[in-house]
Write a protein that holds these residues in place. Sequence first.
Motif, PDB file in Angstrom:
ATOM      1  N   SER A  29       0.793  -1.275   0.051  1.00 36.93           N
ATOM      2  CA  SER A  29       0.026   0.138   0.066  1.00 36.93           C
ATOM      3  C   SER A  29       0.796   1.323  -0.026  1.00 36.93           C
ATOM      4  CB  SER A  29      -1.018  -0.037   1.171  1.00 36.93           C
ATOM      5  OG  SER A  29      -1.742   1.059   1.194  1.00 36.93           O
ATOM      6  N   LEU A  30       1.774   1.229   0.614  1.00 35.02           N
ATOM      7  CA  LEU A  30       2.938   2.539   0.921  1.00 35.02           C
ATOM      8  C   LEU A  30       3.440   2.577  -0.573  1.00 35.02           C
ATOM      9  CD1 LEU A  30       4.720   2.142   4.250  1.00 35.02           C
ATOM     10  CD2 LEU A  30       3.079   3.799   3.492  1.00 35.02           C
ATOM     11  N   ILE A  31       3.827   1.581  -1.317  1.00 41.62           N
ATOM     12  CA  ILE A  31       4.447   1.746  -2.643  1.00 41.62           C
ATOM     13  C   ILE A  31       3.406   2.278  -3.569  1.00 41.62           C
ATOM     14  CG2 ILE A  31       5.524   0.384  -4.546  1.00 41.62           C
ATOM     15  CD1 ILE A  31       6.572  -1.687  -2.414  1.00 41.62           C
ATOM     16  N   TYR A  32       2.455   1.756  -3.498  1.00 39.90           N
ATOM     17  CA  TYR A  32       1.067   2.344  -4.380  1.00 39.90           C
ATOM     18  C   TYR A  32       0.843   3.880  -4.033  1.00 39.90           C
ATOM     19  CZ  TYR A  32      -3.370   2.895  -6.495  1.00 39.90           C
ATOM     20  OH  TYR A  32      -4.500   3.028  -7.327  1.00 39.90           O
ATOM     21  N   GLN A  33       0.755   4.202  -2.581  1.00 39.83           N
ATOM     22  CA  GLN A  33       0.667   5.455  -2.284  1.00 39.83           C
ATOM     23  C   GLN A  33       1.754   6.364  -2.830  1.00 39.83           C
ATOM     24  OE1 GLN A  33      -2.347   6.373  -1.712  1.00 39.83           O
ATOM     25  NE2 GLN A  33      -3.113   4.615  -1.299  1.00 39.83           N
ATOM     26  N   THR A  34       2.809   5.938  -2.932  1.00 40.78           N
ATOM     27  CA  THR A  34       4.150   6.740  -3.062  1.00 40.78           C
ATOM     28  C   THR A  34       3.950   7.045  -4.816  1.00 40.78           C
ATOM     29  OG1 THR A  34       5.574   5.634  -1.659  1.00 40.78           O
ATOM     30  CG2 THR A  34       6.708   6.614  -3.552  1.00 40.78           C
ATOM     31  N   LYS A  35       3.513   6.107  -5.837  1.00 40.23           N
ATOM     32  CA  LYS A  35       3.476   6.520  -6.908  1.00 40.23           C
ATOM     33  C   LYS A  35       2.374   7.404  -7.019  1.00 40.23           C
ATOM     34  CE  LYS A  35       4.856   1.693  -8.482  1.00 40.23           C
ATOM     35  NZ  LYS A  35       4.497   0.634  -9.252  1.00 40.23           N
ATOM     36  N   PHE A 455       0.752   8.793   3.426  1.00 42.43           N
ATOM     37  CA  PHE A 455       1.662   7.867   3.969  1.00 42.43           C
ATOM     38  C   PHE A 455       0.980   7.406   5.247  1.00 42.43           C
ATOM     39  CE2 PHE A 455       4.457  10.024   0.887  1.00 42.43           C
ATOM     40  CZ  PHE A 455       4.679   9.135   0.114  1.00 42.43           C
ATOM     41  N   THR A 456      -0.075   8.190   5.797  1.00 45.05           N
ATOM     42  CA  THR A 456      -0.663   7.521   6.891  1.00 45.05           C
ATOM     43  C   THR A 456      -2.175   7.052   6.783  1.00 45.05           C
ATOM     44  OG1 THR A 456      -0.934   9.709   7.932  1.00 45.05           O
ATOM     45  CG2 THR A 456       0.972   8.870   8.389  1.00 45.05           C
ATOM     46  N   LEU A 457      -3.153   7.988   6.695  1.00 42.49           N
ATOM     47  CA  LEU A 457      -4.326   7.665   6.657  1.00 42.49           C
ATOM     48  C   LEU A 457      -4.808   7.037   5.453  1.00 42.49           C
ATOM     49  CD1 LEU A 457      -7.219   8.092   8.107  1.00 42.49           C
ATOM     50  CD2 LEU A 457      -7.369  10.215   6.779  1.00 42.49           C
ATOM     51  N   ARG A 458      -4.157   7.482   4.355  1.00 44.99           N
ATOM     52  CA  ARG A 458      -4.782   7.090   2.962  1.00 44.99           C
ATOM     53  C   ARG A 458      -4.086   5.299   2.841  1.00 44.99           C
ATOM     54  NH1 ARG A 458      -5.776   9.901  -2.466  1.00 44.99           N
ATOM     55  NH2 ARG A 458      -5.764   8.078  -3.803  1.00 44.99           N
ATOM     56  N   ALA A 459      -2.956   5.332   3.289  1.00 39.61           N
ATOM     57  CA  ALA A 459      -2.202   3.932   2.923  1.00 39.61           C
ATOM     58  C   ALA A 459      -2.881   3.048   4.194  1.00 39.61           C
ATOM     59  CB  ALA A 459      -0.718   4.051   3.568  1.00 39.61           C
ATOM     60  N   CYS A 460      -3.169   3.337   5.517  1.00 35.76           N
ATOM     61  CA  CYS A 460      -3.744   2.312   6.258  1.00 35.76           C
ATOM     62  C   CYS A 460      -5.231   2.347   5.820  1.00 35.76           C
ATOM     63  CB  CYS A 460      -3.958   3.048   7.749  1.00 35.76           C
ATOM     64  SG  CYS A 460      -2.347   3.256   8.195  1.00 35.76           S
ATOM     65  N   CYS A 461      -5.926   3.179   5.351  1.00 33.51           N
ATOM     66  CA  CYS A 461      -7.275   2.752   4.890  1.00 33.51           C
ATOM     67  C   CYS A 461      -7.431   1.777   3.713  1.00 33.51           C
ATOM     68  CB  CYS A 461      -7.993   4.335   4.467  1.00 33.51           C
ATOM     69  SG  CYS A 461      -8.431   5.320   5.779  1.00 33.51           S
ATOM     70  N   MET A 462      -6.403   2.128   2.801  1.00 35.44           N
ATOM     71  CA  MET A 462      -6.464   0.971   1.358  1.00 35.44           C
ATOM     72  C   MET A 462      -5.953  -0.270   1.953  1.00 35.44           C
ATOM     73  SD  MET A 462      -3.690   1.293  -1.776  1.00 35.44           S
ATOM     74  CE  MET A 462      -4.215   0.272  -3.067  1.00 35.44           C
ATOM     75  N   VAL A 463      -5.441  -0.502   3.177  1.00 31.69           N
ATOM     76  CA  VAL A 463      -5.102  -1.931   3.974  1.00 31.69           C
ATOM     77  C   VAL A 463      -6.416  -2.574   4.320  1.00 31.69           C
ATOM     78  CG1 VAL A 463      -4.167  -3.184   5.577  1.00 31.69           C
ATOM     79  CG2 VAL A 463      -2.747  -1.395   4.537  1.00 31.69           C
ATOM     80  N   TYR A 464      -7.337  -1.640   4.774  1.00 30.99           N
ATOM     81  CA  TYR A 464      -8.409  -2.336   5.238  1.00 30.99           C
ATOM     82  C   TYR A 464      -9.798  -2.290   4.260  1.00 30.99           C
ATOM     83  CZ  TYR A 464      -6.225  -2.099  10.014  1.00 30.99           C
ATOM     84  OH  TYR A 464      -5.449  -2.494  10.829  1.00 30.99           O
ATOM     85  N   LYS A 465      -9.630  -1.193   3.371  1.00 33.38           N
ATOM     86  CA  LYS A 465     -10.719  -1.277   2.486  1.00 33.38           C
ATOM     87  C   LYS A 465     -10.689  -2.048   1.404  1.00 33.38           C
ATOM     88  CE  LYS A 465     -13.150   3.091   3.758  1.00 33.38           C
ATOM     89  NZ  LYS A 465     -13.579   4.473   3.462  1.00 33.38           N
ATOM     90  N   ASN A 466      -9.308  -2.137   0.906  1.00 32.17           N
ATOM     91  CA  ASN A 466      -8.925  -2.783  -0.368  1.00 32.17           C
ATOM     92  C   ASN A 466      -8.276  -3.823  -0.302  1.00 32.17           C
ATOM     93  OD1 ASN A 466      -9.014   0.500  -1.255  1.00 32.17           O
ATOM     94  ND2 ASN A 466     -10.290  -0.799  -2.752  1.00 32.17           N
ATOM     95  N   ARG A 467      -8.257  -4.631   0.890  1.00 25.05           N
ATOM     96  CA  ARG A 467      -7.082  -5.555   1.279  1.00 25.05           C
ATOM     97  C   ARG A 467      -7.246  -6.866   0.194  1.00 25.05           C
ATOM     98  NH1 ARG A 467      -5.716  -6.407   6.724  1.00 25.05           N
ATOM     99  NH2 ARG A 467      -4.628  -8.216   7.205  1.00 25.05           N
ATOM    100  N   GLN A 468      -8.324  -7.165  -0.308  1.00 28.37           N
ATOM    101  CA  GLN A 468      -8.375  -8.222  -1.283  1.00 28.37           C
ATOM    102  C   GLN A 468      -7.622  -7.813  -2.617  1.00 28.37           C
ATOM    103  OE1 GLN A 468      -9.230 -11.260  -0.623  1.00 28.37           O
ATOM    104  NE2 GLN A 468      -8.516 -12.124  -2.590  1.00 28.37           N
ATOM    105  N   GLU A 469      -7.759  -6.532  -2.935  1.00 25.00           N
ATOM    106  CA  GLU A 469      -7.004  -6.067  -4.227  1.00 25.00           C
ATOM    107  C   GLU A 469      -5.567  -6.242  -3.943  1.00 25.00           C
ATOM    108  OE1 GLU A 469      -8.448  -2.428  -5.337  1.00 25.00           O
ATOM    109  OE2 GLU A 469     -10.479  -3.204  -5.570  1.00 25.00           O
ATOM    110  N   LEU A 470      -5.118  -5.804  -2.620  1.00 27.11           N
ATOM    111  CA  LEU A 470      -3.634  -5.752  -2.290  1.00 27.11           C
ATOM    112  C   LEU A 470      -3.270  -7.119  -2.262  1.00 27.11           C
ATOM    113  CD1 LEU A 470      -3.488  -2.727   0.418  1.00 27.11           C
ATOM    114  CD2 LEU A 470      -2.525  -2.800  -1.783  1.00 27.11           C
ATOM    115  N   TYR A 471      -4.052  -8.133  -1.957  1.00 24.05           N
ATOM    116  CA  TYR A 471      -3.389  -9.603  -1.795  1.00 24.05           C
ATOM    117  C   TYR A 471      -3.193 -10.020  -3.367  1.00 24.05           C
ATOM    118  CZ  TYR A 471      -4.047 -10.505   3.234  1.00 24.05           C
ATOM    119  OH  TYR A 471      -3.816 -10.616   4.553  1.00 24.05           O
ATOM    120  N   GLU A 472      -4.081  -9.462  -4.077  1.00 24.42           N
ATOM    121  CA  GLU A 472      -4.025 -10.019  -5.416  1.00 24.42           C
ATOM    122  C   GLU A 472      -2.772  -9.328  -6.264  1.00 24.42           C
ATOM    123  OE1 GLU A 472      -7.662  -9.150  -7.403  1.00 24.42           O
ATOM    124  OE2 GLU A 472      -8.977 -10.671  -6.252  1.00 24.42           O
ATOM    125  N   ILE A 473      -2.760  -8.258  -6.205  1.00 23.55           N
ATOM    126  CA  ILE A 473      -1.519  -7.519  -6.655  1.00 23.55           C
ATOM    127  C   ILE A 473      -0.262  -8.019  -6.138  1.00 23.55           C
ATOM    128  CG2 ILE A 473      -0.335  -5.327  -6.787  1.00 23.55           C
ATOM    129  CD1 ILE A 473      -2.833  -3.966  -6.510  1.00 23.55           C
TER     130      ILE A 473
END
Length: 573
Positions: A29-35, A455-473
Amino acid sequence: MPQEKRHPVAEMPSRRRHALETLVIFRRSLIYQTKEFFQNSTLHGVRYIAESGRPIGEKFMWFCFTSIGAVTALVIIMSLWEKFQTNPTITGLDTDFHNQNVVFPTTVVCPEAAFDHDKTEAVVYKTLANYDEDEVPKYTSFLEVLTSLSFERIGDAKLLAQSIPKVKLEENTLRQWAFEAHISCESTFVSCKYRDEEIPCCEHFEPIYTEHGFCYAFNSRFKSTATEDVKTGAPHDLYETDKKWALFFVPNSTSRIFIFSNEEYFGSDFNAQIDWSESQLVEVRISKKNTYTTDDARQLSIGQRKCIFSDEVKLNYFPDAYTFSSCMKQCRMNKAIKLCKCNPPFYKPIVNVPMCMLKDLDCLNEFKANITNIKDCLQCELSCSKTVFNIDKLIKIVDRPESTGVLVEFLTWPIIRYKREVLFGWVDLLVSFGGIASLFLGFSLLSGVEIIYYFTLRACCMVYKNRQELYEIEERIRREPPPSIDLKLSLRSHSKPQFGDTPTSAVVQVKPAIEGQNFGSQGPLWVHQRRNEKDYINQTKNYYRTPKVLPDHGYTNKTTNPWTTYDHSQYMP
């Protein structure tokens, strides 16, 4: 059957695995948010560094520009911060000022012989010597040293104390014995004048016992007794309409004279300005320089403005108002009490702290260097309101024995006052930082909030809201085979093609059609050419979004004429 509860230890591996997986996808998620941040950031030049499809040279160029801007902004910001820390105030003349009255400076007279010999012998004969005249000289010499006691003379007092019985001296403190032998005011002065009017000397000169021994002070903040230091009354003022702005007095013996502000506490921090001896007439012309600090400076720290307001720090032993001299004196008192467990006799008596006795002279003599070391009192700063009296003219006349004495007089009426005010405050610092960061980087406070958000709120929210997508990526990236590595030492993608070479994956070689060639079912020649051109345009449009591997188009004839073979990659951006 009731279901058995699993022990927490048995669940530890699954918990650890879950925590590890969470860390892995949080990293993704951090890598994605960095981009995302690099692509959408408002900072100047940042988006071009991470934009896909840009040539590496262009990315490096923007990286250099951004780095130079960041380093330059940082250097300027650090210089502004250093200026804010070291020199944030400025001192200038206060033009809107007129003195209505002036407090006359404190004038201290310290006789060279601060003891009364006849008075001392009488006291010793009745008390310490027990009416034995042979014992009187032993005690008299010791009491004589006590009246002029200082850290420099503690060694002399220690040597004299070794030859006298200590039992009777322990009945009183050293301070009390010193007051039994000190010289009287009547024996110190002959006559006095203030504002060109005769005054009784002993009503205006108060006794004080300090690190300079026994002295008498005019316009002092305190006077000394055997048991305490007492505040004096209102200070003596001068008015512009007075006949004379002066103090005149005639000492009775050789003396040292100190002149300083009424705000200060007399002690070892002051040096004598005048050494007066008998049959001398000394005229001292003084000037007053007052410096005050505006209340705006309270926003700065003490280290920045390098001064302390009178009500900012409350001293334990001098609680009335802060001054530099009182802070230094308290520092020495604290060190003496800490090292010797008693208060030296020439200091202000303190409640619940014993005064030093005869047995404590050894300790004071041993640690006198530590007690008087100013490096241990670096916390003492100057007062923000400070008055200094300078000697502008000093005249000594020795050939007039009929007119002797000391004259302390203002050279001119004080009309100058200095004002210290803030030159560079917190608001100025914030504006300077914002201007520099915006000029070189386009940075603002909201840009900083944006960085924290990505790098804090948005990255953490992506972990909990888009967890399955991050697993697939993460799983797709793991399964991708590593890219093939070409270990050849020659670079042929942009080299000059040789006759008979097979085109590489990065270079497309197109064989032109032979005029009059029969295409059969493919259609006429212009149709085939249009199709080839359309395929080439589609390939170049997708060049930034896909790996730069282009098809061969079937032209792999090694006997192709090199003069009619084109390397289209040189026209690609």
